[in-house]
Design a protein around this motif. Structure first.
Motif, mmCIF file in Angstrom:
data_model
loop_
_atom_site.group_PDB
_atom_site.id
_atom_site.type_symbol
_atom_site.label_atom_id
_atom_site.label_comp_id
_atom_site.label_asym_id
_atom_site.label_seq_id
_atom_site.Cartn_x
_atom_site.Cartn_y
_atom_site.Cartn_z
ATOM 1 N N ALA A 21 0.846 -1.203 0.000
ATOM 2 C CA ALA A 21 0.000 0.000 0.000
ATOM 3 C C ALA A 21 0.879 1.249 0.000
ATOM 4 N N GLY A 22 1.953 1.232 0.773
ATOM 5 C CA GLY A 22 2.867 2.369 0.812
ATOM 6 C C GLY A 22 3.540 2.614 -0.525
ATOM 7 N N HIS A 139 -4.610 3.858 -7.829
ATOM 8 C CA HIS A 139 -5.368 4.358 -6.669
ATOM 9 C C HIS A 139 -6.198 3.227 -6.062
ATOM 10 N N VAL A 140 -6.811 2.416 -6.916
ATOM 11 C CA VAL A 140 -7.601 1.279 -6.436
ATOM 12 C C VAL A 140 -6.698 0.325 -5.655
ATOM 13 N N ARG A 141 -5.510 0.045 -6.191
ATOM 14 C CA ARG A 141 -4.582 -0.854 -5.494
ATOM 15 C C ARG A 141 -4.148 -0.265 -4.153
ATOM 16 N N THR A 142 -3.938 1.038 -4.123
ATOM 17 C CA THR A 142 -3.546 1.701 -2.877
ATOM 18 C C THR A 142 -4.633 1.546 -1.825
ATOM 19 N N LEU A 143 -5.858 1.867 -2.201
ATOM 20 C CA LEU A 143 -6.976 1.805 -1.250
ATOM 21 C C LEU A 143 -7.271 0.383 -0.790
ATOM 22 N N THR A 144 -7.270 -0.573 -1.710
ATOM 23 C CA THR A 144 -7.608 -1.934 -1.322
ATOM 24 C C THR A 144 -6.488 -2.584 -0.497
ATOM 25 N N SER A 145 -5.245 -2.269 -0.811
ATOM 26 C CA SER A 145 -4.133 -2.799 -0.008
ATOM 27 C C SER A 145 -4.167 -2.225 1.404
#
Length: 159
Positions: A21-22, A139-145
């Motif tokens: 996520a980071g 952005h989707v990967r950031t939020l879901t992670s």
């Protein structure tokens, strides 16, 4: 024994999801904009170099390991449904596998492959499209992670 395996997988997944996520957060908030500031050709060249290097780095074992452990956790949660933390464990696993791994494979990787094949005449148009669409899915990967990490932490706390 199952409790020890579950605890290890939860900790590994919580930390792995948080680390990824980071990384995704950095790309979403400043790396892609910085690459764009260098111009289309330089940005595309740099991103292609990143995409080659990331496959050779410790990112890949973390990426694949966290995906596998998250999927296993979702299955364990179904088997242990009703036990403390099972809902958080299940949601974290499914959210991560679908929102990070599937999104990466279906959207980000094909865009990376397309960017790697551009010719010099197409750079501006391809880069514009890549920058917009790749970043949106990132952005989707950031939020879901991030959410999966939080759900795994909640499952640890519930246990």
């Amino acid at each position: 024994m199952m409790d020890i395996i579950l605890t290890v997988l939860l900790w590994f997944s919580a930390i792995g999801c948080g680390l990824l996520a980071g990384l995704y957060f950095a790309f979403s908030t400043f790396i892609m904009r910085a690459l764009d500031r260098t111009g289309a050709e330089a940005g595309a060249t740099a991103m292609n170099a990143i995409n080659v290097e990331i496959l050779r780095s410790t990112f890949m074992p973390l990426f694949l390991g966290t995906t596998a452990s998250s999927a296993i956790l979702a299955l364990i949660a179904l088997i242990r449904w009703g036990e403390p933390g099972s809902l958080s464990t299940f949601l974290g696993g499914v959210l991560y596998v679908v929102g990070m791994f599937v999104v990466t494979m279906v959207f980000n990787v094909p865009l990376n492959n397309r960017l790697a094949k551009i010719s010099s005449g197409d750079v501006d148009a391809v880069w514009r499209h890549y920058l917009d669409v790749w970043t949106r899915w990132n952005h989707v990967r950031t939020l879901t992670s991030t959410a999966a990490s939080a759900l795994f932490i909640a499952a640890i706390a519930a246990g």
